[in-house]
Design a protein around this motif. Structure first.
Motif: not given
Length: 201
Positions: A120-145
């Motif tokens: 089950k998905l856990g709580k996100a840490l802020a790290g991913a948000g930091f990189f998303a906000l501090r860069s111009s990178a395209t964010i691609v979500p990925c799910a391993i099922i």
């Protein structure tokens, strides 16, 4: 051929038939420019699986302790891993991640920070948000099922790129951005499970 290419080829030859890996949505990963691939985390094998299914080379963070062993450290650097000190705010790792994105490369992140033992998905840490906000990178979500049981199907889904403009222009917190990313990963899982269950009927 680089060590990364060699390792990727060898792992792909073994993993694709062993785990019957199915890949969906690879076309959603841009061919150029900085990209952050954010995936759920269910196994220690997730990094190599994302690495062999992504159409682009990926840089991952790895536990800093692993780099203390000279041979292993050189190997990890050769396959595009870089150290991070867990349990604290590692400024060097943050700077390295941003530098990778500034160079137009791809950074792989697991927003949960640690493996989910239940799947089950856990709580996100802020790290991913930091990189998303501090860069111009395209964010691609990925799910391993699926599970990493030999010869059982494992599906890797790359979702459509996220529009992060709202979070960047409204000065949203890194946690808010990370939560939004995890929400997209959850949608990928639910949509796949819904589609898969309907095919079974």
């Amino acid at each position: 051929m680089s060590l990364y290419k060699i390792a990727r080829t060898v792992v792909a030859i073994i993993f694709f038939p062993l785990y019957r890996i199915e890949v969906k949505g690879k076309e959603n990963v841009p061919n150029e420019g900085p990209v952050i691939i954010c995936s759920n985390h269910i196994s220690n094998l997730d990094p190599p699986v994302v690495g062999i299914t992504s159409p682009r080379d990926i840089y991952f963070m790895a536990k800093g302790e692993l780099f203390e062993k000279p041979l292993l450290g050189k190997l990890l650097l050769g396959i595009h891993a870089f150290p991070v000190k867990r349990g604290m705010r590692d400024r060097n790792a943050l700077r390295k991640g941003l530098a990778i994105l500034d160079e137009g490369k791809t950074l792989g992140l697991f927003p949960e920070g640690t493996r989910s033992k239940t799947g089950k998905l856990g709580k996100a840490l802020a790290g991913a948000g930091f990189f998303a906000l501090r860069s111009s990178a395209t964010i691609v979500p990925c799910a391993i099922i699926g599970s990493y049981k030999p010869f059982k199907k494992l599906t890797v889904i790359y979702g459509e790129p996220m529009d992060m403009d709202y979070y960047r222009t409204t000065r949203s917190s890194a946690q808010d951005a990370a939560d939004a990313i995890m929400s997209e990963i959850e949608k990928l899982k639910k949509n796949y499970q819904s589609e898969y269950s309907s095919l079974d009927k």
